[in-house]
Design an enzyme around this catalytic site. Structure first.
Site, PDB file in Angstrom:
ATOM      1  N   CYS A   1      13.704  10.967   6.474  1.00 33.54           N
ATOM      2  CA  CYS A   1      13.501  10.548   7.867  1.00 33.54           C
ATOM      3  C   CYS A   1      14.733  10.831   8.722  1.00 33.54           C
ATOM      4  O   CYS A   1      14.617  11.198   9.881  1.00 33.54           O
ATOM      5  CB  CYS A   1      13.151   9.071   7.909  1.00 33.54           C
ATOM      6  SG  CYS A   1      14.271   8.056   6.954  1.00 33.54           S
TER       7      CYS A   1
ATOM      8  N   GLU B   1       9.770   1.345  10.571  1.00 35.48           N
ATOM      9  CA  GLU B   1      10.799   2.357  10.274  1.00 35.48           C
ATOM     10  C   GLU B   1      10.118   3.701  10.405  1.00 35.48           C
ATOM     11  O   GLU B   1       9.305   4.066   9.550  1.00 35.48           O
ATOM     12  CB  GLU B   1      11.314   2.194   8.834  1.00 35.48           C
ATOM     13  CG  GLU B   1      12.053   0.912   8.566  1.00 35.48           C
ATOM     14  CD  GLU B   1      13.477   0.943   9.058  1.00 35.48           C
ATOM     15  OE1 GLU B   1      13.902   1.943   9.652  1.00 35.48           O
ATOM     16  OE2 GLU B   1      14.167  -0.072   8.860  1.00 35.48           O
TER      17      GLU B   1
ATOM     18  N   LYS C   1       0.867  -1.167   0.000  1.00 29.90           N
ATOM     19  CA  LYS C   1       0.000   0.000   0.000  1.00 29.90           C
ATOM     20  C   LYS C   1       0.911   1.226   0.000  1.00 29.90           C
ATOM     21  O   LYS C   1       1.483   1.612   1.022  1.00 29.90           O
ATOM     22  CB  LYS C   1      -0.904   0.002   1.237  1.00 29.90           C
ATOM     23  CG  LYS C   1      -1.868   1.161   1.260  1.00 29.90           C
ATOM     24  CD  LYS C   1      -1.548   2.045   2.459  1.00 29.90           C
ATOM     25  CE  LYS C   1      -2.282   3.351   2.466  1.00 29.90           C
ATOM     26  NZ  LYS C   1      -1.847   4.308   1.469  1.00 29.90           N
TER      27      LYS C   1
ATOM     28  N   GLU D   1       9.297  16.483  14.488  1.00 28.35           N
ATOM     29  CA  GLU D   1       9.858  16.222  13.160  1.00 28.35           C
ATOM     30  C   GLU D   1       9.277  17.249  12.198  1.00 28.35           C
ATOM     31  O   GLU D   1       8.060  17.375  12.068  1.00 28.35           O
ATOM     32  CB  GLU D   1       9.443  14.808  12.733  1.00 28.35           C
ATOM     33  CG  GLU D   1      10.177  14.342  11.517  1.00 28.35           C
ATOM     34  CD  GLU D   1       9.822  12.912  11.134  1.00 28.35           C
ATOM     35  OE1 GLU D   1       8.671  12.513  11.352  1.00 28.35           O
ATOM     36  OE2 GLU D   1      10.693  12.226  10.596  1.00 28.35           O
TER      37      GLU D   1
HETATM   38  P1  NAD Z   1       2.416   8.496   7.504  1.00 31.12           P
HETATM   39  O1  NAD Z   1       2.669   7.754   8.760  1.00 31.12           O
HETATM   40  O2  NAD Z   1       1.405   9.560   7.515  1.00 31.12           O
HETATM   41  O3  NAD Z   1       1.984   7.481   6.348  1.00 31.12           O
HETATM   42  C1  NAD Z   1       2.760   6.363   6.003  1.00 31.12           C
HETATM   43  C2  NAD Z   1       1.866   5.329   5.357  1.00 31.12           C
HETATM   44  O4  NAD Z   1       0.920   4.889   6.318  1.00 31.12           O
HETATM   45  C3  NAD Z   1       1.052   5.859   4.173  1.00 31.12           C
HETATM   46  O5  NAD Z   1       0.959   4.867   3.186  1.00 31.12           O
HETATM   47  C4  NAD Z   1      -0.305   6.131   4.805  1.00 31.12           C
HETATM   48  O6  NAD Z   1      -1.380   6.090   3.894  1.00 31.12           O
HETATM   49  C5  NAD Z   1      -0.393   4.986   5.783  1.00 31.12           C
HETATM   50  N1  NAD Z   1      -1.332   5.200   6.881  1.00 31.12           N
HETATM   51  C6  NAD Z   1      -1.810   6.373   7.382  1.00 31.12           C
HETATM   52  N2  NAD Z   1      -2.689   6.131   8.369  1.00 31.12           N
HETATM   53  C7  NAD Z   1      -2.784   4.792   8.512  1.00 31.12           C
HETATM   54  C8  NAD Z   1      -3.508   3.932   9.367  1.00 31.12           C
HETATM   55  N3  NAD Z   1      -4.352   4.398  10.283  1.00 31.12           N
HETATM   56  N4  NAD Z   1      -3.321   2.593   9.235  1.00 31.12           N
HETATM   57  C9  NAD Z   1      -2.460   2.085   8.333  1.00 31.12           C
HETATM   58  N5  NAD Z   1      -1.763   2.855   7.471  1.00 31.12           N
HETATM   59  C10 NAD Z   1      -1.910   4.197   7.558  1.00 31.12           C
HETATM   60  O7  NAD Z   1       3.841   9.020   7.017  1.00 31.12           O
HETATM   61  P2  NAD Z   1       4.174   9.902   5.728  1.00 31.12           P
HETATM   62  O8  NAD Z   1       3.692  11.293   6.003  1.00 31.12           O
HETATM   63  O9  NAD Z   1       3.723   9.221   4.487  1.00 31.12           O
HETATM   64  O10 NAD Z   1       5.774   9.839   5.697  1.00 31.12           O
HETATM   65  C11 NAD Z   1       6.551  10.617   6.505  1.00 31.12           C
HETATM   66  C12 NAD Z   1       6.997   9.879   7.746  1.00 31.12           C
HETATM   67  O11 NAD Z   1       7.688   8.686   7.372  1.00 31.12           O
HETATM   68  C13 NAD Z   1       7.968  10.653   8.573  1.00 31.12           C
HETATM   69  O12 NAD Z   1       7.651  10.527   9.937  1.00 31.12           O
HETATM   70  C14 NAD Z   1       9.307   9.992   8.272  1.00 31.12           C
HETATM   71  O13 NAD Z   1      10.285  10.158   9.251  1.00 31.12           O
HETATM   72  C15 NAD Z   1       8.911   8.589   8.103  1.00 31.12           C
HETATM   73  N6  NAD Z   1       9.920   7.842   7.338  1.00 31.12           N
HETATM   74  C16 NAD Z   1      10.745   6.967   7.992  1.00 31.12           C
HETATM   75  C17 NAD Z   1      11.745   6.283   7.295  1.00 31.12           C
HETATM   76  C18 NAD Z   1      12.667   5.313   7.989  1.00 31.12           C
HETATM   77  O14 NAD Z   1      13.305   4.514   7.300  1.00 31.12           O
HETATM   78  N7  NAD Z   1      12.764   5.328   9.306  1.00 31.12           N
HETATM   79  C19 NAD Z   1      11.888   6.500   5.930  1.00 31.12           C
HETATM   80  C20 NAD Z   1      11.038   7.405   5.300  1.00 31.12           C
HETATM   81  C21 NAD Z   1      10.056   8.063   6.012  1.00 31.12           C
END
Ligand code: NAD
Length: 499
Positions: A302, A268, A192, A402
């Site tokens: 991230c 992650e 997804k 963040e």
């Molecule tokens: P997000 O948590 O909003 O969304 C991530 C994914 O989760 C998306 O596909 C989203 O649709 C899905 N999602 C949202 N709500 C959900 C729910 N209730 N149940 C299941 N899935 C759900 O994050 P984002 O805004 O897309 O990305 C940014 C974040 O990702 C930042 O916090 C960043 O630090 C983190 N990130 C971490 C790494 C790492 O390797 N540690 C790498 C890249 C990004």
């Protein structure tokens, strides 16, 4: 990394792209069961972009069923290792062959310069699939020490159906970090992608089929977190969820696993990484690392170095050098411009969040030295200039939350002890760096920073051989390296007694 093509070249290619897409389930494109769609807005100019299937639990059910059928049939995991390897290497090659198209899709969704999408994202995606493809015929099982009267085989077996939920900042790279090891281990995957960035995932799935991956092994369901991610993470027939995203949603995902079938979870999550500069450091190297470490990908990284901890006597000199690096090297422009080094932020709401945190930083007593403001608004796109806020203390909102934008918060310190305390005073533990010419201190300090990756006198070096992931609320489980395979497998012991 040079882009050979003009803006007109990319505009022309864009006109020929198919941007109305369904899910990819059981080897083919399919509309949502409900028939619903949603339209993505392009970050580079605020115009409508792709029209995508808006999935829900019914689509998740279909994709999980396809993945389960493929797994149960053994059509993939039962193949000869050499054949599986060939298919994955062909897939990696097809990603390279279709690199410009994939780069364009990524840029359209994410707003990053197309030269970065091509030179970094496409390249690392292909490398990821290749790395794990190459592992397939090099993985051995074990025979446990048992004595002569019995034999115990310790087999490493795939889990079954893996759900991958990914974010929008490096979609293709993070997809490959999960697809590579999960599929190489013999699992089926339902991916997804983030609702902001689905196009590259859909194209990767088509290329996998073209490479010979059997239908149902890799499925993509598009849509929103609550509507697709949640039912996927709650699904009773999913064996594991590999999640990359925010800490907030990561906690929800862990809860869904607990509420449903105790599926395994790997997370992650976010970061607020410190880059620590001592007065004896090479300040030019530190300034370059701080600027690129924070501003690359418009800070939507991230492990972006968003907290700059600088020893007080060199603070002003370092900030001046960082500003010079930005003016000299970090060109912010439309993502199709050959000169662009950084482009737009992902969407209007996110830009407002970044600017809101900058305002909070100033209100809390920080001083905006340069940048950190909306620019190029006449394009309709969501551009924020790289900027630095000084006079920050670690209790301010800009030092704790963040930001995920091109904004560096500078915090002054006096002693090594104080610097380490500030560096570790965060809920996150993803990455960190130390700049000093004193190698004893460099090693002492890098041991002291509680983070999954620490750099000495550099920032953001990485390759596939090194595990990546966090401590504390940055999550657990590691992507990349040979170790990543482990979380997509489990051990199974088979005893045999000899007569
Ligand atoms: P997000 O948590 O909003 O969304 C991530 C994914 O989760 C998306 O596909 C989203 O649709 C899905 N999602 C949202 N709500 C959900 C729910 N209730 N149940 C299941 N899935 C759900 O994050 P984002 O805004 O897309 O990305 C940014 C974040 O990702 C930042 O916090 C960043 O630090 C983190 N990130 C971490 C790494 C790492 O390797 N540690 C790498 C890249 C990004």
């Amino acid at each position: 990394m040079t882009n050979q093509h003009s803006r007109a070249y990319w505009e022309e290619r864009l006109a020929g792209l198919l941007l109305a897409r369904g899910h990819f389930i059981d080897g083919r494109g399919q509309p949502a069961v409900s028939g619903r769609t949603f339209t993505r807005t392009r970050p580079m100019d605020g115009q409508p972009g792709a029209v995508l299937a808006r999935g829900d639990a019914a689509d998740v059910d279909r994709a999980v069923a396809a993945a389960r059928t493929a797994f149960a049939s053994g059509v993939w995991r039962g193949k000869e290792p050499l054949e599986k390897k060939r298919i994955m290497l062909r897939w990696a090659e097809l990603i390279r062959v279709h690199g410009e198209e994939l780069a364009l899709l990524e840029t359209l969704d994410v707003g990053k310069p197309v030269q970065a999408s091509l030179g970094v994202d496409v390249r690392l995606c292909a490398e990821g699939i290749q790395y794990y493809g190459e592992m397939i015929d090099k993985m051995y099982d074990e025979i446990a020490p048992t004595g002569p009267k019995a034999r115990a085989l310790v087999r490493k077996v795939p889990l079954g159906v893996v759900a991958a939920i990914t974010p929008w900042n490096y979609p293709m790279i993070i997809d490959a970090w999960k697809l590579g090891p999960a599929i190489a281990a013999g699992n089926s995957v339902v991916l997804k992608p983030a609702e902001q960035s689905s196009l590259s995932a859909l194209r990767l799935a088509e290329l996998a089929i073209e490479a010979g991956l059997p239908a149902g092994v890799f499925n993509v369901v598009t849509g929103f977190g609550e509507e697709v991610g949640k039912p996927l993470a709650l699904h009773m027939d999913v064996d594991m969820v590999a999640f990359t995203g925010s800490t907030e949603v990561g906690k929800l995902v862990m809860g869904y696993a607990a509420q449903s079938n105790l599926k395994r979870v790997a997370l992650e999550l976010g970061g607020k990484s410190p880059l620590v500069v001592f007065a004896d450091a090479d300040l030019d190297a530190a300034a370059s690392a701080a600027a690129w470490g924070c501003f690359y990908n418009s800070g939507e990284t991230c492990h972006a170095a968003t907290r700059l901890l600088v020893q007080r006597p060199v603070q002003d000199a370092l900030i001046e050098k960082i500003e010079a690096v930005v003016r000299r090297e970090i060109v912010l422009a439309h993502p199709f411009e050959p000169s662009a080094q950084i482009g737009a932020l992902i969407e209007a709401e996110h830009m407002d969040k970044v600017l809101g945190l900058v305002a909070a930083g100033e209100k809390d007593g920080g001083r905006r030295v340069f940048g950190a403001e909306r620019v190029l608004s006449e394009t309709g796109g969501y551009y924020v200039s790289p900027g630095v806020i000084t006079d920050v203390t670690n209790d301010m909102r800009i030092a704790r939350q963040e930001i995920f934008g091109p904004v560096l918060a500078a915090i002054a310190f006096d002693t090594e002890e104080e610097a380490l305390a500030i560096a570790n005073d965060t809920i996150y533990g993803l990455a960190g760096a130390v700049f000093t010419r004193d190698m004893d201190r460099a090693h002492r300090f890098s041991e002291g920073i509680h983070a999954g990756t620490v750099w000495i006198n550099t920032y953001d070096m990485s390759n596939f051989a090194t595990p990546f992931g966090g401590f504390k609320q940055s999550g657990f489980g590691r992507d990349r390296s040979v170790h990543a395979i482990d979380k997509y497998c489990d051990y199974k012991t088979i005893w045999q007694q000899f007569g």
